[in-house]
Design an enzyme around this catalytic site. Structure first.
Site, PDB file in Angstrom:
ATOM      1  N   LYS A 169      49.715  35.613  32.145  1.00  0.00           N
ATOM      2  CA  LYS A 169      50.800  36.390  31.523  1.00  0.00           C
ATOM      3  C   LYS A 169      50.425  37.034  30.197  1.00  0.00           C
ATOM      4  O   LYS A 169      51.276  37.337  29.363  1.00  0.00           O
ATOM      5  CB  LYS A 169      52.088  35.545  31.350  1.00  0.00           C
ATOM      6  CG  LYS A 169      52.529  34.764  32.544  1.00  0.00           C
ATOM      7  CD  LYS A 169      52.320  35.454  33.860  1.00  0.00           C
ATOM      8  CE  LYS A 169      53.235  36.619  34.124  1.00  0.00           C
ATOM      9  NZ  LYS A 169      52.791  37.304  35.393  1.00  0.00           N
TER      10      LYS A 169
ATOM     11  N   THR B 216      46.702  42.112  34.311  1.00  0.00           N
ATOM     12  CA  THR B 216      46.838  43.213  35.264  1.00  0.00           C
ATOM     13  C   THR B 216      46.662  44.551  34.531  1.00  0.00           C
ATOM     14  O   THR B 216      46.044  45.483  35.046  1.00  0.00           O
ATOM     15  CB  THR B 216      48.222  43.142  35.935  1.00  0.00           C
ATOM     16  OG1 THR B 216      48.486  41.777  36.268  1.00  0.00           O
ATOM     17  CG2 THR B 216      48.293  43.999  37.171  1.00  0.00           C
ATOM     18  N   TRP B 217      47.187  44.594  33.331  1.00  0.00           N
ATOM     19  CA  TRP B 217      47.073  45.804  32.504  1.00  0.00           C
ATOM     20  C   TRP B 217      45.598  46.121  32.219  1.00  0.00           C
ATOM     21  O   TRP B 217      45.122  47.227  32.485  1.00  0.00           O
ATOM     22  CB  TRP B 217      47.844  45.557  31.212  1.00  0.00           C
ATOM     23  CG  TRP B 217      48.007  46.716  30.308  1.00  0.00           C
ATOM     24  CD1 TRP B 217      47.631  48.021  30.550  1.00  0.00           C
ATOM     25  CD2 TRP B 217      48.605  46.693  29.006  1.00  0.00           C
ATOM     26  NE1 TRP B 217      47.964  48.795  29.476  1.00  0.00           N
ATOM     27  CE2 TRP B 217      48.559  48.016  28.520  1.00  0.00           C
ATOM     28  CE3 TRP B 217      49.172  45.695  28.220  1.00  0.00           C
ATOM     29  CZ2 TRP B 217      49.063  48.350  27.268  1.00  0.00           C
ATOM     30  CZ3 TRP B 217      49.676  46.031  26.974  1.00  0.00           C
ATOM     31  CH2 TRP B 217      49.630  47.343  26.503  1.00  0.00           C
TER      32      TRP B 217
ATOM     33  N   HIS C 185      41.595  33.016  35.329  1.00  0.00           N
ATOM     34  CA  HIS C 185      42.389  32.396  34.259  1.00  0.00           C
ATOM     35  C   HIS C 185      41.805  31.022  33.909  1.00  0.00           C
ATOM     36  O   HIS C 185      42.394  30.277  33.122  1.00  0.00           O
ATOM     37  CB  HIS C 185      43.834  32.163  34.713  1.00  0.00           C
ATOM     38  CG  HIS C 185      44.629  33.403  34.991  1.00  0.00           C
ATOM     39  ND1 HIS C 185      44.715  34.450  34.113  1.00  0.00           N
ATOM     40  CD2 HIS C 185      45.421  33.740  36.045  1.00  0.00           C
ATOM     41  CE1 HIS C 185      45.514  35.382  34.625  1.00  0.00           C
ATOM     42  NE2 HIS C 185      45.954  34.976  35.787  1.00  0.00           N
TER      43      HIS C 185
ATOM     44  N   SER D 274      57.336  34.909  29.532  1.00  0.00           N
ATOM     45  CA  SER D 274      56.843  35.640  30.703  1.00  0.00           C
ATOM     46  C   SER D 274      56.452  34.658  31.821  1.00  0.00           C
ATOM     47  O   SER D 274      56.739  34.881  33.008  1.00  0.00           O
ATOM     48  CB  SER D 274      55.637  36.487  30.295  1.00  0.00           C
ATOM     49  OG  SER D 274      55.145  37.210  31.380  1.00  0.00           O
TER      50      SER D 274
ATOM     51  N   MET E 149      52.646  51.800  35.530  1.00  0.00           N
ATOM     52  CA  MET E 149      52.186  50.671  36.350  1.00  0.00           C
ATOM     53  C   MET E 149      53.348  50.016  37.090  1.00  0.00           C
ATOM     54  O   MET E 149      53.190  49.530  38.202  1.00  0.00           O
ATOM     55  CB  MET E 149      51.428  49.652  35.486  1.00  0.00           C
ATOM     56  CG  MET E 149      50.006  50.132  35.177  1.00  0.00           C
ATOM     57  SD  MET E 149      49.024  48.969  34.209  1.00  0.00           S
ATOM     58  CE  MET E 149      49.003  47.506  35.247  1.00  0.00           C
TER      59      MET E 149
HETATM   60  P1  A3P Z   1      56.387  40.364  30.733  1.00  0.00           P
HETATM   61  O1  A3P Z   1      56.745  39.304  31.715  1.00  0.00           O
HETATM   62  O2  A3P Z   1      56.610  39.924  29.305  1.00  0.00           O
HETATM   63  O3  A3P Z   1      57.013  41.673  31.013  1.00  0.00           O
HETATM   64  P2  A3P Z   1      49.514  39.182  33.615  1.00  0.00           P
HETATM   65  O4  A3P Z   1      49.059  40.456  34.247  1.00  0.00           O
HETATM   66  O5  A3P Z   1      48.483  38.528  32.756  1.00  0.00           O
HETATM   67  O6  A3P Z   1      50.143  38.269  34.603  1.00  0.00           O
HETATM   68  O7  A3P Z   1      50.648  39.561  32.544  1.00  0.00           O
HETATM   69  C1  A3P Z   1      51.903  40.027  32.965  1.00  0.00           C
HETATM   70  C2  A3P Z   1      52.643  40.503  31.748  1.00  0.00           C
HETATM   71  O8  A3P Z   1      52.045  41.728  31.274  1.00  0.00           O
HETATM   72  C3  A3P Z   1      54.100  40.834  32.068  1.00  0.00           C
HETATM   73  O9  A3P Z   1      54.803  40.607  30.837  1.00  0.00           O
HETATM   74  C4  A3P Z   1      53.990  42.313  32.404  1.00  0.00           C
HETATM   75  O10 A3P Z   1      55.210  43.018  32.341  1.00  0.00           O
HETATM   76  C5  A3P Z   1      53.028  42.761  31.311  1.00  0.00           C
HETATM   77  N1  A3P Z   1      52.364  44.031  31.620  1.00  0.00           N
HETATM   78  C6  A3P Z   1      51.756  44.404  32.763  1.00  0.00           C
HETATM   79  N2  A3P Z   1      51.306  45.673  32.679  1.00  0.00           N
HETATM   80  C7  A3P Z   1      51.633  46.101  31.434  1.00  0.00           C
HETATM   81  C8  A3P Z   1      51.448  47.345  30.743  1.00  0.00           C
HETATM   82  N3  A3P Z   1      50.847  48.382  31.319  1.00  0.00           N
HETATM   83  N4  A3P Z   1      51.928  47.445  29.487  1.00  0.00           N
HETATM   84  C9  A3P Z   1      52.551  46.392  28.891  1.00  0.00           C
HETATM   85  N5  A3P Z   1      52.749  45.205  29.492  1.00  0.00           N
HETATM   86  C10 A3P Z   1      52.298  45.062  30.758  1.00  0.00           C
END
Ligand code: A3P
Length: 295
Positions: free
Chosen positions: A48, A52-53, A108, A138, A232
């Site tokens: 979290k 993914t970003w 992770h 999150s 995204m």
């Molecule tokens: P939130 O639940 O706070 O919205 P991971 O990919 O490590 O699982 O993280 C997921 C978190 O990153 C989620 O946070 C998701 O919405 C957020 N996230 C994913 N893509 C993003 C982006 N392009 N910009 C900002 N936050 C992003």
């Protein structure tokens, strides 16, 4: 009658003291035979934190900013997730076998469970850390929607488990600190989610330099735009909507949920915040990492 395996909400399994999603714990054995290549690039995060970003950013970089190429498959296929295993879906290790070099990999895992081959091969690592309070919120919503986790219980009880490191992948506090320590002896680019929110282009340029690539300014702009939360969230190849709903139920909570820094303020009570801060100060004492819990 055929017995149908119930994949829903199994308890966490401890491996070397680290609690993991049951299926991911089972994947660690086969992962022993994984061989890293020197031109692999590992994306490492506590869950979290923006995995993914940064995965989408890196795939865009590797594809020279070509959006169509980045739509070739869901992110979980484009960036194999080493320890991923869920009944009915290809495991990360299986996906890896069909992935040509140069590979982007995701994990992770804490260092105690990381396949040694990644360190031996001096594989470059992009690590993303996010402030603990937003991670906890999150993670709570992710537990609710992703049924490979145990039931999260109430927010209050989940927060207690998070502080005690009794959630999948264990302690956030240990994870961010040990990967920071590793960055002193191993090629790790240590990034912060909050910095990416504040100035995505600046952080994309840091990544470009780290991976030894350069792209025209307009391509960097294009990557920043394509990897914005808004883009995204509506991109099925990035938003996990291709995963069957019995595994991830976006009606409970979307994977792309809010994507902001400081959302914890909508969830933490004053008492929870005070308790968290006191505990945080103890667990992070002596560590020179500093996090921003809002931007
Ligand atoms: P939130 O639940 O706070 O919205 P991971 O990919 O490590 O699982 O993280 C997921 C978190 O990153 C989620 O946070 C998701 O919405 C957020 N996230 C994913 N893509 C993003 C982006 N392009 N910009 C900002 N936050 C992003």
């Amino acid at each position: 009658m055929e017995q149908v395996q119930d994949t829903s909400r199994p308890p966490l399994e401890y491996v070397k003291g680290v609690p993991l999603i049951k299926y991911f714990a089972e994947a660690l054995g086969p992962l022993q035979s994984f061989h890293a290549w020197p031109d692999d690039l590992l994306i490492s995060t506590y869950p979290k934190s923006g995995t993914t970003w940064v995965s989408e950013v890196l795939d865009m970089i590797y594809q020279g900013g070509d959006v169509e190429k980045c739509r070739r498959a869901p992110v979980i296929i484009r960036v194999p997730f080493l320890e991923f295993k869920v009944p009915g879906l290809p495991s990360g290790f299986e996906v890896l076998r069909d992935t040509p070099a140069p590979r982007l990999l995701k994990t992770h895992l804490p260092l105690s469970l990381l396949p040694q081959t990644l360190l031996d091969q001096k594989v470059k690592v992009v690590y993303v850390a996010r402030n603990a309070k937003d991670v906890a919120v999150s993670y709570y919503h992710f537990y609710r929607m992703a049924k490979v986790h145990p039931d999260p219980g109430t927010w209050d009880s989940f927060l207690e488990k998070f502080m005690a490191g009794e959630v999948s992948y264990g302690s956030w506090y240990q994870h961010v600190q040990e990967w920071w320590e590793l960055s002193h002896t191993h090629p790790v680019l240590y990034l912060f989610y909050e910095d990416m929110k504040e100035n995505p282009k600046r952080e994309i340029k840091k990544i470009l330099e780290f991976v030894g690539r350069s792209l025209p300014e307009e391509t960097v702009d294009h990557i920043a735009q394509h990897t914005s939360f808004k883009e995204m969230k509506k991109n099925p190849m990035a938003n996990y909507s291709t995963i069957p709903p019995d595994i991830m139920d976006h009606n409970v909570s979307a994977f792309m949920r809010k994507g902001v820094a400081g959302d914890w303020k909508t969830t933490f009570t004053v008492a929870q915040n005070e308790r968290f801060d006191t505990d945080y100060a103890e667990k992070m004492a002596g560590c020179n990492l500093s996090f921003r819990s809002e931007v």
